[in-house]
Design a protein around this motif. Structure first.
Motif, PDB file in Angstrom:
ATOM      1  N   VAL A  98       3.503  24.939  -2.840  1.00 48.17           N
ATOM      2  CA  VAL A  98       4.464  23.901  -3.222  1.00 48.17           C
ATOM      3  C   VAL A  98       4.645  22.818  -2.152  1.00 48.17           C
ATOM      4  O   VAL A  98       5.559  22.022  -2.230  1.00 48.17           O
ATOM      5  N   LYS A  99       3.759  22.787  -1.184  1.00 49.06           N
ATOM      6  CA  LYS A  99       3.810  21.695  -0.204  1.00 49.06           C
ATOM      7  C   LYS A  99       3.469  20.384  -0.909  1.00 49.06           C
ATOM      8  O   LYS A  99       2.690  20.391  -1.860  1.00 49.06           O
ATOM      9  N   PRO A 100       4.030  19.243  -0.448  1.00 50.96           N
ATOM     10  CA  PRO A 100       3.697  17.965  -1.096  1.00 50.96           C
ATOM     11  C   PRO A 100       2.185  17.711  -1.075  1.00 50.96           C
ATOM     12  O   PRO A 100       1.507  18.029  -0.099  1.00 50.96           O
ATOM     13  N   ILE A 101       1.667  17.179  -2.171  1.00 49.24           N
ATOM     14  CA  ILE A 101       0.238  16.862  -2.275  1.00 49.24           C
ATOM     15  C   ILE A 101       0.071  15.356  -2.104  1.00 49.24           C
ATOM     16  O   ILE A 101       0.575  14.579  -2.915  1.00 49.24           O
ATOM     17  N   GLN A 102      -0.602  14.949  -1.024  1.00 46.55           N
ATOM     18  CA  GLN A 102      -0.853  13.525  -0.763  1.00 46.55           C
ATOM     19  C   GLN A 102      -2.018  13.054  -1.634  1.00 46.55           C
ATOM     20  O   GLN A 102      -3.119  13.566  -1.522  1.00 46.55           O
ATOM     21  N   LEU A 103      -1.759  12.085  -2.508  1.00 44.41           N
ATOM     22  CA  LEU A 103      -2.824  11.561  -3.372  1.00 44.41           C
ATOM     23  C   LEU A 103      -3.469  10.321  -2.769  1.00 44.41           C
ATOM     24  O   LEU A 103      -4.664  10.101  -2.896  1.00 44.41           O
ATOM     25  N   ILE A 104      -2.630   9.510  -2.128  1.00 44.54           N
ATOM     26  CA  ILE A 104      -3.128   8.255  -1.547  1.00 44.54           C
ATOM     27  C   ILE A 104      -2.189   7.853  -0.418  1.00 44.54           C
ATOM     28  O   ILE A 104      -0.981   8.061  -0.508  1.00 44.54           O
ATOM     29  N   THR A 105      -2.744   7.338   0.660  1.00 42.92           N
ATOM     30  CA  THR A 105      -1.903   6.829   1.750  1.00 42.92           C
ATOM     31  C   THR A 105      -2.667   5.749   2.502  1.00 42.92           C
ATOM     32  O   THR A 105      -3.880   5.873   2.709  1.00 42.92           O
ATOM     33  N   SER A 106      -1.955   4.694   2.852  1.00 42.18           N
ATOM     34  CA  SER A 106      -2.595   3.584   3.561  1.00 42.18           C
ATOM     35  C   SER A 106      -1.535   2.807   4.331  1.00 42.18           C
ATOM     36  O   SER A 106      -0.404   2.660   3.859  1.00 42.18           O
ATOM     37  N   ASN A 107      -1.906   2.351   5.523  1.00 45.56           N
ATOM     38  CA  ASN A 107      -0.946   1.614   6.353  1.00 45.56           C
ATOM     39  C   ASN A 107      -1.626   0.388   6.946  1.00 45.56           C
ATOM     40  O   ASN A 107      -2.750   0.478   7.432  1.00 45.56           O
ATOM     41  N   ILE A 108      -0.969  -0.765   6.866  1.00 42.66           N
ATOM     42  CA  ILE A 108      -1.525  -1.981   7.483  1.00 42.66           C
ATOM     43  C   ILE A 108      -0.451  -2.705   8.288  1.00 42.66           C
ATOM     44  O   ILE A 108       0.727  -2.669   7.922  1.00 42.66           O
ATOM     45  N   GLU A 109      -0.878  -3.339   9.375  1.00 44.84           N
ATOM     46  CA  GLU A 109       0.025  -4.207  10.135  1.00 44.84           C
ATOM     47  C   GLU A 109      -0.079  -5.590   9.519  1.00 44.84           C
ATOM     48  O   GLU A 109      -1.147  -6.201   9.512  1.00 44.84           O
ATOM     49  N   VAL A 110       1.011  -6.057   8.963  1.00 44.34           N
ATOM     50  CA  VAL A 110       1.013  -7.350   8.266  1.00 44.34           C
ATOM     51  C   VAL A 110       1.116  -8.495   9.280  1.00 44.34           C
ATOM     52  O   VAL A 110       0.416  -9.492   9.172  1.00 44.34           O
ATOM     53  N   VAL A 111       2.016  -8.316  10.252  1.00 35.86           N
ATOM     54  CA  VAL A 111       2.219  -9.352  11.281  1.00 35.86           C
ATOM     55  C   VAL A 111       2.355  -8.670  12.632  1.00 35.86           C
ATOM     56  O   VAL A 111       3.066  -7.679  12.757  1.00 35.86           O
ATOM     57  N   LYS A 112       1.680  -9.207  13.635  1.00 37.64           N
ATOM     58  CA  LYS A 112       1.792  -8.667  15.004  1.00 37.64           C
ATOM     59  C   LYS A 112       3.144  -9.089  15.596  1.00 37.64           C
ATOM     60  O   LYS A 112       3.771 -10.014  15.100  1.00 37.64           O
ATOM     61  N   PRO A 113       3.605  -8.411  16.656  1.00 34.76           N
ATOM     62  CA  PRO A 113       4.895  -8.778  17.263  1.00 34.76           C
ATOM     63  C   PRO A 113       4.976 -10.267  17.569  1.00 34.76           C
ATOM     64  O   PRO A 113       4.004 -10.883  17.993  1.00 34.76           O
ATOM     65  N   GLY A 114       6.125 -10.849  17.337  1.00 32.71           N
ATOM     66  CA  GLY A 114       6.310 -12.286  17.566  1.00 32.71           C
ATOM     67  C   GLY A 114       7.592 -12.765  16.916  1.00 32.71           C
ATOM     68  O   GLY A 114       8.594 -12.061  16.903  1.00 32.71           O
TER      69      GLY A 114
END
Length: 316
Positions: free
Chosen positions: A85-101
Motif C-alpha cells: 500500500v505504499k504510494p505508487i509513483q506514475l510520473i514525476t518531473s521537476n524543472i527550474e523555471v527561473v534562476k535566482p534573481g
C-alpha cells in the motif's frame, strides 16, 4: 540606552516585505485541464506584484501518484499489506523555471511545458478520487525567497483520461425479475410480503460519458412501496499475492420513485456517472477499481429489497 519595544521600528527591508503582496498562480492552456498520456502539459506561471520581487529561484514539480489506503477492518490482518500500500509513483518531473534573481513589478507570465510520459513500464491511469484508492496528478510551483520573506507555493490539479478503447463493446441489455423467491441473504422468507418487480438495464458495460439507462415496472406488491432508489457503488481492492482487502462504498444515491407508484407503469432508470468519483474499470497487480449499481426498493414496513448489478465502465 534601552528603547521601548513600542517605539522600535522594523528595518526598511522587513517593512517593505510586509507591504509587498505577491501572488503566484499556475494556469494551464486547456480550460478543462484534461490530458492524455503522450501529450504535452503546457501553461504559464503567473506572478503578480506591485514592486519588483527578489527570489532564490522558481521551480515546477509535476507528479502523478496512486495512494492506497487500508480500511480499519483490514489493518493488521495482513502484514504484507504494508509494503503493497505504499504510494505508487506514475510520473514525476521537476524543472527550474527561473534562476535566482528579480521579478519585475506588475504581471509576469513564464511559459512551461511537460511531456506526459509515465516512469519505466508504468501506465498513466485515469484520475480517480476514491476512498481507499486515489489517483491524482498535480503541478506545484515554488518560489524560494530570502530568510525574511515567506516562500510562495501554488498547487494545481490536472486530469488524465485513459486512451479510448479501440474495440467498442456492444451494449447487452440485462432483464431482471425481483420476487421473494429471487432474493438472497433472507433469514425468514415466509415473513416477506408478496411482490413482483420487473425491469431492464439497457447495458451493464457502460460508456463512462453516457448515462446508465433502463426501466422498472412494479407489477404487484402486497405492501405499499415507500421509495425506489438507484445506488452507485465503488468496489476498491488493495493488496498483493498474500491477500486482498475489498471494500464497497456508496458514491451516490438517486431516488427514481417516491411513494406507492402505479402498478404496471414503466419507471425510467437514468443515472449519470459523476466525474472524478468514477473511472474506467481498472485492474492492476496491487489494486482494482470496480463499480456496481443497486436497485433498492424500500417497502412501507421498512423491508429493504436490493438487486445488485456489476458494471464495466469504459471510455470511447
Amino acid at each position: 540606552m534601552i528603547t521601548s519595544s513600542r517605539n522600535r521600528r522594523l528595518s526598511p527591508e522587513v517593512d517593505s516585505v510586509h507591504k509587498m503582496s505577491v501572488t503566484l498562480d499556475v494556469r494551464l492552456k486547456r480550460a478543462n485541464k484534461v490530458y492524455h498520456e503522450g501529450e504535452v502539459l503546457a501553461g504559464v506561471v503567473v506572478i503578480m506584484s506591485k514592486e519588483a520581487v527578489q527570489h532564490q529561484g522558481i521551480s515546477l514539480t509535476m507528479e502523478g501518484v496512486v495512494n492506497l489506503q487500508l480500511s480499519s477492518k483490514s489493518v493488521g490482518v495482513f502484514e504484507a499489506f504494508y509494503n503493497s500500500v505504499k504510494p505508487i509513483q506514475l510520473i514525476t518531473s521537476n524543472i527550474e523555471v527561473v534562476k535566482p534573481g528579480k521579478v519585475p513589478s506588475g504581471k509576469t507570465e513564464i511559459p512551461f511545458e511537460f511531456p506526459l510520459h509515465a516512469k519505466g513500464n508504468k501506465v498513466l491511469y485515469e484520475t480517480y478520487h476514491g476512498v481507499f484508492v486515489n489517483i491524482q496528478y498535480t503541478l506545484r510551483c515554488d518560489m524560494k525567497r530570502s530568510l525574511l520573506a515567506k516562500d510562495l507555493s501554488k498547487t494545481s490539479e490536472f486530469m488524465i483520461h485513459c486512451q479510448p478503447q479501440k474495440a467498442k463493446a456492444q451494449p447487452s441489455p440485462v432483464d431482471f425479475t425481483i420476487t421473494p423467491d429471487t432474493l438472497q441473504n433472507v433469514r425468514e422468507r415466509s415473513s416477506l410480503p408478496k411482490f413482483l418487480i420487473r425491469g431492464q438495464l439497457h447495458a451493464t458495460n457502460c460508456v463512462i460519458t453516457q448515462p446508465l439507462t433502463g426501466e422498472l415496472v412494479v407489477e404487484s406488491s402486497a405492501v405499499a412501496i415507500k421509495s425506489i432508489e438507484l445506488q452507485l457503488v465503488r468496489v476498491e481492492t488493495c493488496g498483493c499475492a498474500e491477500g486482498y482487502a475489498r471494500d464497497a462504498t456508496e458514491i451516490q444515491n438517486i431516488q427514481i420513485a417516491e411513494g406507492d407508484v402505479c402498478h404496471g407503469l414503466p419507471i425510467p432508470i437514468y443515472m449519470v456517472f459523476p466525474r472524478l468519483f468514477t473511472c474506467p474499470t481498472l485492474e492492476t497487480t496491487n489494486f482494482k477499481v470496480e463499480f456496481e449499481v443497486n436497485v433498492v426498493i424500500v417497502l412501507h414496513d421498512d423491508h429493504l429489497i436490493t438487486e445488485n448489478f456489476p458494471l464495466k465502465l469504459y471510455r470511447v
